[in-house]
Design a protein around this motif. Structure first.
Motif, mmCIF file in Angstrom:
data_model
loop_
_atom_site.group_PDB
_atom_site.id
_atom_site.type_symbol
_atom_site.label_atom_id
_atom_site.label_comp_id
_atom_site.label_asym_id
_atom_site.label_seq_id
_atom_site.Cartn_x
_atom_site.Cartn_y
_atom_site.Cartn_z
ATOM 1 N N MET A 130 0.758 -1.270 0.032
ATOM 2 C CA MET A 130 0.121 0.011 0.133
ATOM 3 C C MET A 130 0.767 1.215 0.209
ATOM 4 O O MET A 130 0.413 2.234 0.389
ATOM 5 N N GLY A 131 1.991 1.340 -0.387
ATOM 6 C CA GLY A 131 2.876 2.326 -0.707
ATOM 7 C C GLY A 131 2.951 3.256 0.775
ATOM 8 O O GLY A 131 3.208 2.539 1.831
ATOM 9 N N ASN A 132 2.925 4.473 0.596
ATOM 10 C CA ASN A 132 2.730 5.439 1.700
ATOM 11 C C ASN A 132 1.735 5.143 2.541
ATOM 12 O O ASN A 132 1.779 5.833 3.799
ATOM 13 N N LEU A 133 0.746 4.628 2.350
ATOM 14 C CA LEU A 133 -0.403 4.284 3.059
ATOM 15 C C LEU A 133 -0.265 2.755 4.022
ATOM 16 O O LEU A 133 -1.333 2.441 4.380
ATOM 17 N N SER A 134 0.553 2.268 3.893
ATOM 18 C CA SER A 134 1.046 1.032 4.404
ATOM 19 C C SER A 134 1.313 1.180 5.919
ATOM 20 O O SER A 134 2.312 2.310 6.330
ATOM 21 N N PRO A 163 9.302 -2.613 -13.557
ATOM 22 C CA PRO A 163 10.773 -3.080 -14.241
ATOM 23 C C PRO A 163 11.296 -4.218 -13.497
ATOM 24 O O PRO A 163 11.114 -4.310 -12.162
ATOM 25 N N PRO A 164 12.242 -4.878 -14.056
ATOM 26 C CA PRO A 164 12.882 -5.956 -13.193
ATOM 27 C C PRO A 164 13.843 -5.406 -11.927
ATOM 28 O O PRO A 164 14.222 -4.145 -12.271
ATOM 29 N N ASN A 165 13.772 -5.820 -11.227
ATOM 30 C CA ASN A 165 14.911 -5.466 -9.749
ATOM 31 C C ASN A 165 14.317 -4.241 -9.349
ATOM 32 O O ASN A 165 15.298 -3.354 -9.215
ATOM 33 N N GLN A 166 13.292 -3.942 -9.370
ATOM 34 C CA GLN A 166 12.784 -2.510 -8.943
ATOM 35 C C GLN A 166 13.384 -2.131 -7.529
ATOM 36 O O GLN A 166 13.133 -2.916 -6.478
ATOM 37 N N GLN A 167 13.971 -0.986 -7.494
ATOM 38 C CA GLN A 167 14.515 -0.573 -6.221
ATOM 39 C C GLN A 167 13.569 0.388 -5.584
ATOM 40 O O GLN A 167 13.580 0.149 -4.204
ATOM 41 N N ASN A 168 13.024 1.330 -6.112
ATOM 42 C CA ASN A 168 12.174 2.327 -5.604
ATOM 43 C C ASN A 168 10.954 1.891 -5.482
ATOM 44 O O ASN A 168 9.780 2.033 -6.169
ATOM 45 N N ILE A 169 10.603 1.158 -4.252
ATOM 46 C CA ILE A 169 9.335 0.710 -3.566
ATOM 47 C C ILE A 169 9.029 1.305 -2.430
ATOM 48 O O ILE A 169 9.449 1.289 -1.159
ATOM 49 N N VAL A 170 7.782 2.243 -2.553
ATOM 50 C CA VAL A 170 7.529 3.171 -1.623
ATOM 51 C C VAL A 170 6.966 2.424 -0.242
ATOM 52 O O VAL A 170 7.328 3.102 0.881
ATOM 53 N N SER A 171 6.274 1.304 -0.300
ATOM 54 C CA SER A 171 6.207 0.732 0.985
ATOM 55 C C SER A 171 7.284 0.297 1.819
ATOM 56 O O SER A 171 7.129 0.349 2.696
ATOM 57 N N HIS A 172 8.514 0.178 1.137
ATOM 58 C CA HIS A 172 9.755 -0.325 1.764
ATOM 59 C C HIS A 172 10.518 0.745 2.223
ATOM 60 O O HIS A 172 11.334 0.773 3.110
ATOM 61 N N MET A 173 9.878 2.053 1.692
ATOM 62 C CA MET A 173 10.662 3.406 1.953
ATOM 63 C C MET A 173 9.957 4.357 2.800
ATOM 64 O O MET A 173 10.624 4.987 3.744
ATOM 65 N N GLU A 174 8.803 4.523 2.563
ATOM 66 C CA GLU A 174 7.986 5.611 3.207
ATOM 67 C C GLU A 174 6.491 5.220 3.628
ATOM 68 O O GLU A 174 5.648 5.749 3.488
ATOM 69 N N PRO A 175 6.694 3.941 4.516
ATOM 70 C CA PRO A 175 5.329 3.549 5.114
ATOM 71 C C PRO A 175 5.068 4.575 6.180
ATOM 72 O O PRO A 175 5.835 5.261 6.592
ATOM 73 N N PHE A 176 3.827 4.444 6.690
ATOM 74 C CA PHE A 176 3.264 5.225 7.810
ATOM 75 C C PHE A 176 4.635 4.967 9.057
ATOM 76 O O PHE A 176 4.913 3.739 9.333
ATOM 77 N N GLY A 177 5.037 5.945 9.504
ATOM 78 C CA GLY A 177 6.018 5.652 10.877
ATOM 79 C C GLY A 177 7.266 5.489 10.238
ATOM 80 O O GLY A 177 8.464 4.923 10.797
ATOM 81 N N ALA A 178 7.811 5.450 8.895
ATOM 82 C CA ALA A 178 9.023 5.337 8.574
ATOM 83 C C ALA A 178 10.164 6.157 9.087
ATOM 84 O O ALA A 178 9.761 7.058 9.821
ATOM 85 N N ARG A 179 11.295 5.497 9.222
ATOM 86 C CA ARG A 179 12.453 6.212 9.878
ATOM 87 C C ARG A 179 13.612 5.614 9.190
ATOM 88 O O ARG A 179 14.147 4.966 8.808
ATOM 89 N N LEU A 180 14.514 6.814 8.883
ATOM 90 C CA LEU A 180 15.700 6.863 8.520
ATOM 91 C C LEU A 180 16.672 7.156 9.809
ATOM 92 O O LEU A 180 16.816 8.255 10.395
ATOM 93 N N ASP A 181 17.701 6.306 9.978
ATOM 94 C CA ASP A 181 18.714 6.475 11.145
ATOM 95 C C ASP A 181 19.996 6.621 10.212
ATOM 96 O O ASP A 181 20.532 5.759 9.480
ATOM 97 N N ILE A 182 20.765 7.852 10.652
ATOM 98 C CA ILE A 182 22.247 8.016 9.988
ATOM 99 C C ILE A 182 23.161 7.675 11.277
ATOM 100 O O ILE A 182 23.072 8.625 12.321
#
Length: 544
Positions: free
Chosen positions: A92-96, A424-443
């Protein structure tokens, strides 16, 4: 760039609101009179929907022999064509609702080698699950259905529930599971990084003034520190509103991000909808009686599934669609982000560059004194509101803004062109894997006593001969983003790290690469979404 008054509300800090240095006004405004966290100011829409009643409305166990308890959402809904037992709520992309990236970004995870230490963490979090945006398509469909049934239209078959259904969602604020997502994230981050907190200090965390942003930060801090978090952190609330500089909502000061020149993602999504929802639209239209069921109705009905589920615990809209159609829904949002906020958008880099500059300022130990981007210079030129000595930094933002920040960093791993005809094959930009609700980037910033081997899969000593070395490590939704895939100078490390000095050298060109002023304020034409269009997150060169 527009010149405007920039104001700040700070919970637990000095009782004053600051004016941007570009203004001639000199006095501070008392916080108690103008900007405060309770009651909120500049909170945006705060309509609350109907309370859930899942004990009464849940149709589980759906005729199966076993019963899977809701936890708390009812997600064990049988979906036609799902042979892999994959939850549609990960499609569900960013709505996941939040889930950790299940497949990673191309590298494995490794423990720290003995003797290495994490010395600093910069966390950027999205808010939790929420009600829909005011005026969104789901509300439009709700009004249309209610009007149709009130005037005698009758739905049949799988749509018969619409005969007694009404739209009961609120607008934009957190739903209960959204509050839990951020609280759980705070607990998780305490387990991950609790020893980085100096108990003799009080850190500054930052969020925006929208209600769901403020509440998300508060729930996170309660999870990290406990209910008395105000003893440990001061929450800086930056106004999120058109005309106010704010790196956590960078689109508000990027004019072109809100015009037709940045509509490539929406256009691409519309093209894909005609393909993947063709059968669903015909199927549902045949059950709609004299109501004129359209493609837009189909997409809005599909979108109601995640929104009603996080609000009420269950939605009857979910099993109207096949598993393949849910895969198509995910891809529709991937296209939307690619063309609207990432490398296929002319403002993809510009919207996120302000936050990138703030990260670089912290890492290089300097304040931001020049208004080159949407950074709030009044705040970022003051160590009270932009501290440089913290080991923990917690910032809270939005999905599209975080996507643009990753683009502004230049993470070209996610620049792959997405065709409007299918994934496309080997798609990298999958929004549910990157920007679900509560997404977090830790650097993470890591100090090692010697250089760490780039091949962590080898057994034996993890270190190479040499002097102490610092590294930077990106973790998005609990999986490493391998910096070497985007920056060759980082090397093809199996752990995805990059030497900090190398990373800073690379990022020294990020501001110029974003073309901020031209991207946001320049006069250029919209470019059709396509492989010969925009590919680098900035407008095409003049004359192209």
């Amino acid at each position: 760039m527009r010149t405007s008054v920039l104001l700040l509300a700070v919970s637990g800090l000095a009782q004053g609101a600051y004016l941007d240095k570009r203004q001639t006004a000199s006095a501070t405004v008392p916080l108690s009179q103008v900007f405060q966290t309770t009651p909120e100011v500049f909170a945006g829409p705060t309509a609350t929907g109907q309370a859930p009643f899942l004990a009464q409305s849940n149709p589980a166990p759906f005729g199966t022999a076993s019963f899977v308890p809701n936890a708390p959402l009812e997600t064990a809904i049988p979906i036609a064509g799902d042979a892999s037992d994959t939850s549609i709520f990960t499609l569900m992309g960013n709505l996941s609702p939040y889930f950790p990236n299940p497949s990673g970004f191309g590298v494995d995870e490794f423990p720290l080698p003995a003797g290495a230490n994490i010395t600093q963490v910069h966390m950027l979090s999205r808010h939790g699950s929420r009600y829909p945006t005011t005026g969104s398509g789901v509300a439009t469909l709700g009004s249309a259905i209610e009007n149709a049934t009130a005037n005698g239209s009758t739905f049949t078959g799988a749509l018969s529930f619409l005969n007694s259904w009404s739209y009961k969602l609120g607008a934009e604020i957190l739903v209960p599971v959204g509050r839990r997502e951020l609280f759980d994230s705070g607990v998780l981050h305490y387990y991950q990084y609790g020893q980085l907190y100096n108990t003799s200090t009080k850190i500054v965390a930052r969020t925006t003034s929208e209600d769901r942003m403020l509440k998300s930060a508060e729930y996170f801090l309660a999870g990290f520190f406990g209910l008395q978090w105000t003893n440990n952190a001061s929450l800086e609330v930056i106004i999120e509103m058109d005309g106010f500089n704010n790196s956590l909502a960078g689109y508000d000061q990027c004019n072109n991000s809100n015009t037709e020149v940045s509509a490539g993602g929406a256009n691409a999504t519309a093209m894909w909808q005609k393909i993947y929802l063709q059968n669903a639209t015909s199927r549902l239209a045949s059950l709609a009686g004299d109501y004129n069921w359209t493609l837009s109705d189909t997409y809005n009905a599909q979108t109601l599934c995640p929104y009603e589920t996080v609000a009420f615990g269950y939605s009857a809209f979910c099993d109207l669609f096949t598993f393949e159609e849910w895969q198509g829904f995910e891809y529709s949002l991937d296209l939307s982000f690619a063309g609207g906020s990432q490398f296929q958008s002319p403002t993809g880099r510009a919207v996120g560059i302000g936050y990138v500059q703030e990260i670089l300022a912290r890492l290089n130990n300097h304040l931001i004194t020049t208004a080159d981007t949407q950074d709030n210079v009044t705040l970022d030129d003051n160590t009270t509101t932009f501290p440089l000595n913290q080991t923990l930094y917690f910032d809270f933002s939005h999905d599209t803004n975080i996507a643009s920040i990753l683009t502004a960093f230049g993470l070209t791993q996610f620049a792959q062109f997405l065709p409007t005809t299918g994934p496309p094959p080997n798609q990298q930009n999958i929004v549910s894997h990157m920007e679900p609700f509560g997404a977090r980037l830790d650097i993470e910033i890591i100090n090692a006593p010697q250089p760490v081997s780039g091949n962590r899969t080898e057994t034996g000593n993890a270190y190479l001969p040499g002097s102490p070395t610092k590294y930077i490590h990106f973790i998005l939704n609990q999986r490493t983003v391998p910096l070497g895939l985007s920056f060759s100078a980082c090397g093809k490390r199996t752990d995805g790290w990059c030497e900090l000095s190398t990373f800073l050298d690379i990022q020294s060109g990020s501001l110029a690469a974003a073309e901020y002023d031209y991207s946001c304020n320049g006069n250029y034409s919209a470019v059709p979404y396509g492989p010969s269009g925009i590919t680098n997150g900035v407008p095409l060169p003049t004359g192209t």
